[in-house]
Design an enzyme around this catalytic site. Structure first.
Site, PDB file in Angstrom:
ATOM      1  N   THR A  78      45.969 -98.435  -6.902  1.00 43.87           N
ATOM      2  CA  THR A  78      47.122 -98.596  -6.010  1.00 43.87           C
ATOM      3  C   THR A  78      46.631 -98.870  -4.584  1.00 43.87           C
ATOM      4  OG1 THR A  78      48.422 -97.180  -7.448  1.00 43.87           O
ATOM      5  CG2 THR A  78      49.283 -97.505  -5.242  1.00 43.87           C
ATOM      6  N   SER A 214      40.494 -99.527 -11.348  1.00 44.93           N
ATOM      7  CA  SER A 214      40.691 -98.080 -11.280  1.00 44.93           C
ATOM      8  C   SER A 214      39.719 -97.381 -12.223  1.00 44.93           C
ATOM      9  CB  SER A 214      42.130 -97.774 -11.697  1.00 44.93           C
ATOM     10  OG  SER A 214      42.374 -96.403 -11.630  1.00 44.93           O
ATOM     11  N   HIS A 216      39.963 -94.174 -13.507  1.00 43.29           N
ATOM     12  CA  HIS A 216      40.475 -93.230 -14.512  1.00 43.29           C
ATOM     13  C   HIS A 216      41.043 -93.889 -15.755  1.00 43.29           C
ATOM     14  CE1 HIS A 216      44.973 -93.264 -13.843  1.00 43.29           C
ATOM     15  NE2 HIS A 216      44.597 -93.847 -12.723  1.00 43.29           N
ATOM     16  N   THR A 252      35.210 -90.373   4.294  1.00 40.46           N
ATOM     17  CA  THR A 252      33.979 -89.985   3.594  1.00 40.46           C
ATOM     18  C   THR A 252      34.116 -90.298   2.104  1.00 40.46           C
ATOM     19  OG1 THR A 252      33.592 -88.277   5.220  1.00 40.46           O
ATOM     20  CG2 THR A 252      32.401 -88.056   3.142  1.00 40.46           C
ATOM     21  N   CYS A 343      61.221 -92.786 -17.926  1.00 32.27           N
ATOM     22  CA  CYS A 343      62.661 -92.648 -18.070  1.00 32.27           C
ATOM     23  C   CYS A 343      63.259 -92.624 -16.673  1.00 32.27           C
ATOM     24  CB  CYS A 343      62.975 -91.355 -18.791  1.00 32.27           C
ATOM     25  SG  CYS A 343      64.707 -91.059 -18.970  1.00 32.27           S
TER      26      CYS A 343
HETATM   27  N1  PLP Z   1      47.920-101.498 -12.338  1.00 37.41           N
HETATM   28  C1  PLP Z   1      47.959-101.255 -13.648  1.00 37.41           C
HETATM   29  C2  PLP Z   1      48.040-102.394 -14.622  1.00 37.41           C
HETATM   30  C3  PLP Z   1      47.943 -99.946 -14.120  1.00 37.41           C
HETATM   31  O1  PLP Z   1      48.005 -99.706 -15.426  1.00 37.41           O
HETATM   32  C4  PLP Z   1      47.894 -98.898 -13.166  1.00 37.41           C
HETATM   33  C5  PLP Z   1      47.965 -97.497 -13.617  1.00 37.41           C
HETATM   34  O2  PLP Z   1      48.803 -97.144 -14.444  1.00 37.41           O
HETATM   35  C6  PLP Z   1      47.824 -99.192 -11.802  1.00 37.41           C
HETATM   36  C7  PLP Z   1      47.840-100.513 -11.424  1.00 37.41           C
HETATM   37  C8  PLP Z   1      47.702 -98.103 -10.764  1.00 37.41           C
HETATM   38  O3  PLP Z   1      46.412 -97.540 -10.837  1.00 37.41           O
HETATM   39  P1  PLP Z   1      45.969 -96.188 -10.083  1.00 37.41           P
HETATM   40  O4  PLP Z   1      46.498 -95.080 -10.906  1.00 37.41           O
HETATM   41  O5  PLP Z   1      44.478 -96.200 -10.100  1.00 37.41           O
HETATM   42  O6  PLP Z   1      46.506 -96.230  -8.718  1.00 37.41           O
END
Ligand code: PLP
Length: 761
Positions: A78, A214, A216, A252, A343
């Site tokens: 994000t 990302s 995670h 940092t 939802c």
């Molecule tokens: N874009 C896509 C396609 C995603 O699946 C996600 C997370 O669900 C994001 C952006 C946002 O990622 P983050 O959680 O690292 O901000």
């Protein structure tokens, strides 16, 4: 049925987030304990930390083929999306001419972070540009003609490499040709979050300007990500401060996150020695799971075309089941999946599947199963075995038919069942002794479920009756009658032709029998001219004569919960409604449960007592305090102020009474254990559906009263309103609404377990 409480979870929600791989977690821990230095410090501890950071960056650059482009660590995708959009829009603004109309383009199936960020930054930067969604086809592929048409006047275009709900990937090189042919200078962001580790990327050989990632989503912890910025693309720091990341992103650095990412990058670079499976193997896994789903839920529909998707995502829908129902079932079987989307309102829908033009039911019933490349054959085998266990539980509770399964421990249904589709209700009454059934207001959406129920329980349908000709939806009655009541002669609403009459509280009413019960037909016009109420009565012997006691009154749209049926249809009459309300008053007791055709606020059922305490107009009629003329004026006023739609449904009555959202006493696991120890009369009611209960219930003694049977439970326990009932469910939301419904009907000591089993197991 095997109790799955003690089983470990099968996690199939990798597109939401992944667990941290042990090797990555160990590296993060080691960074926290040993390489804890600040990479900006010039002493040896700092230099070591900096070295780890640069090694991680180098690996990322090699993996992504980022060439001379920048690669900046962020907190996640994000932030990478903000960085990209802010940088592009600031640069685009300076070249705008007042005479032109501009737009910014994004794929209609993009993660919400993209369109929301576009709107936000256009607003903050005061840029006048239309935010336009690029349509997709039924496979989720972007419309290139649309791009060719709109890109010349667009400031920026945002697309995604792989979709998070469907796994659908775009052909980036074909897309690049379309975009660059239309506008060689347009800034192009590709959200690569779901592509990492699943598709090959060589960013330097493309003209992609920005690519956020990302950690995670691929086995690193939350809070670490990175963004690629092409060397020629404009850049404005999103976070200013101490000048870290060469001044490109201050703050940092998240060294433990980078240490974990470093290990993941190494695995991706050296696939042979990594735990990651190759595409061929992952495709086998997907096929194995898809085959199991088809075996277990014969008519399952896959929402994503496997040909156009990465192998790690399966998006499916089971006809006749909402995504919530399948989620609850799988959660009870300890399989974690996600519904198609969050939802946001009463109806859960997937905007991604909507954009692909899939039928509404598929969008509402969508389930996403996703796994990461580190999944093993053993995990896939367990997932498939667990899916089978879950579907067997559905068979046991007569939700699906499976001739081959053992039905020996299938329990006989007895009494009233409330089924729903959206806010509309169908009522099924079963007499287990005679094996007879009655269906009131059958909804076409529930057709399959009703047929399965009748066949599975080996029931004889006595009648399928509508309480009125519904204006808001078509009835499922005819289809049921054709299949199960071919010989029966009935009127237009399905009331069987009968000569039988019963004297009920001074009136001669037509009657039919269901087992030992009588169903009486009470004409109650008003909402429509054909409206009837159906009274389900048991016979009681009282001092030498038989009296009828009405247990349930199916009043259709005449009395709704917190409201009265609207009377502004062509065949409506508020005068007739006035008389019908009095007739109902004279035909049932104050505590008879009124079972309406709609339940807009999750209140399940009501009674005259409960309604009179919150519906002043009804109270005035019942107590003879209002003339018909004044009633008609009030009613006309209410109907003109009717909020016409709830989601996709039209409202059948104006809400005039308040919903009871009173504070229900809440327990957590500890306080509930204490309460149970102190008072052995505390009664735990597990209100999940029988298949969830069968799959997973604690040894702690609890009675299963599924929400679909709550009305019957309320009816049977009318004289136990002082008892201490504690309702429990999976997450605490169903138990909360059920407790509120019971409280409104006079159950004084009803409480629930906050957070449900999810937090107490
Ligand atoms: N874009 C896509 C396609 C995603 O699946 C996600 C997370 O669900 C994001 C952006 C946002 O990622 P983050 O959680 O690292 O901000």
């Amino acid at each position: 049925m095997k109790n799955t409480t003690e089983l470990t979870q099968i996690y199939l929600d990798a597109n939401a987030t992944t667990p941290v791989l042990p090797e990555a977690a160990a590296a993060a821990l080691s960074a926290m304990e040993n390489l804890f230095g600040n990479p900006s410090s010039s002493h040896i501890t700092g230099l070591k930390a900096k070295n780890l950071m640069e090694q991680t960056r180098l690996r990322a650059q090699t993996l992504l083929g980022s060439g001379n482009g920048k690669l900046i660590f962020t907190s996640g995708a994000t932030e990478g999306i903000q960085t990209s959009i802010l940088s592009a829009l600031i640069a685009a603004k300076s070249g705008m001419s007042a005479a032109k109309n501009y737009s910014v383009l994004y794929g209609a199936t993009e993660h919400k972070a993209v369109p929301e960020s576009l709107k936000h930054w256009l607003n903050v930067l005061d840029i006048k540009a239309k935010v336009t969604a690029i349509p997709v086809d039924r496979f989720g592929l972007l419309d290139h003609d649309f791009i060719a048409l709109h890109a010349p006047n667009a400031l920026m275009i945002c697309t995604m490499a792989v979709n998070n709900e469907t796994g659908v990937y775009q052909d980036l090189s074909a897309l690049e040709k379309t975009i660059r042919r239309a506008n060689s200078d347009i800034f192009w962001m590709v959200d690569c979050v779901q592509a990492l580790g699943k598709t090959e990327l060589d960013l330097k050989s493309t003209t992609i300007d920005y690519a956020p990632f990302s950690g995670h989503k691929l086995y690193a912890p939350k809070g670490i990500g990175f963004v690629y910025i092409r060397d020629s693309a404009p850049f404005t720091p999103f976070i200013a401060g101490g000048g870290q990341e060469s001044g490109l992103r201050s703050g940092t650095e998240n060294l433990p996150g980078m240490a974990a990412l470093n290990v993941i990058f190494e695995m991706l670079l050296n696939k042979e020695s990594s735990p990651f499976s190759n595409t061929v193997q992952l495709t086998h896994y997907r096929q194995q799971i898809a085959t199991t789903l088809t075996e277990c839920f014969g008519d399952v529909v896959f929402n994503n075309s496997f040909e156009h998707s990465v192998a790690t995502t399966i998006n499916f829908a089971v006809p006749g089941f909402s995504s919530k129902e399948i989620m609850d079932l799988f959660d009870a079987a300890n399989i974690r999946v996600s519904s198609g989307s969050a939802c946001s309102s009463k109806v859960t829908r997937s905007f991604v599947l909507d954009a692909m033009g899939l039928p509404a039911w598929q969008s509402e019933a969508a389930i996403r199963m996703s796994f990461g490349p580190a999944i093993t054959q053993a995990e896939v085998d367990s997932a498939c075995a667990r899916i089978k266990t879950a579907s067997q539980a559905l068979t046991q509770s007569c939700m699906i038919l499976d001739d081959s399964s053992d039905i020996s421990d299938r329990s006989d249904l007895d009494g009233l069942v409330q089924l729903r589709s959206g806010a509309s209700c169908t009522w099924v009454f079963v007499d287990s002794f005679s094996k007879q059934a009655l269906i009131v207001d059958p909804l076409p959406e529930l057709q399959q479920r009703l047929e399965t129920l009748l066949e599975c329980q080996k029931l004889t349908l006595v009648a399928a009756i509508d309480t009125h000709g519904h204006a808001d939806h078509i009835s499922g009655r005819e289809a049921l009658a054709t299949r199960f009541l071919a010989e029966q002669e009935s009127d237009a609403l399905g009331w069987p032709m009968t000569e039988a009459h019963i004297k009920h509280l001074g009136q001669q009413l037509q009657a039919i029998s269901i087992g030992s019960k009588r169903l009486l037909r009470l004409p109650t016009p008003g909402h429509t001219s054909d409206s009837i109420s159906l009274l389900l009565c048991s016979e009681l012997s009282a001092s030498n004569h038989i009296v009828e006691q009405t247990q349930y009154a199916f009043c259709g749209d005449t009395i709704l919960m917190g409201s009265l049926g609207r009377t502004n249809f062509d065949s409506s009459s508020s005068q007739a409604l006035f008389n019908s309300l009095k007739l109902i008053r004279d035909s049932i007791s104050n505590n008879t449960l009124i079972c309406a055709s709609h339940d807009y606020n999750n209140e399940f059922t009501t009674s005259l007592n409960a309604e009179v305490s919150r519906n002043e107009l009804l109270k005035a009629v019942i107590n003879n305090q209002i003339s018909v003329d004044v009633f008609q004026q009030h009613k006309a006023h209410l109907d003109t102020h009717l909020n016409d739609e709830v989601g996709t449904e039209i409202m059948c009555g104006a809400i005039i009474g308040n919903c009871d959202r009173s504070n229900i006493k809440e327990y957590d696991a500890i306080s509930l254990a204490v309460a149970m120890k102190q008072d052995e009369n505390v009664c735990i009611i597990d209100i999940r559906e029988p298949h969830e209960y069968a799959l997973n219930h604690s040894t702690q003694s609890s009675q299963n009263v599924p929400l679909t049977r709550l009305v019957q439970f309320i009816q049977e326990h009318q004289n136990q309103k002082h008892k201490q009932w504690v309702l429990v469910c999976r997450s605490g939301s169903r138990s909360m609404i059920a407790a509120q419904a019971m409280h409104r009907l006079g159950f004084e000591q009803v409480s629930h377990l906050k957070g449900g089993y999810a937090l107490s197991s």
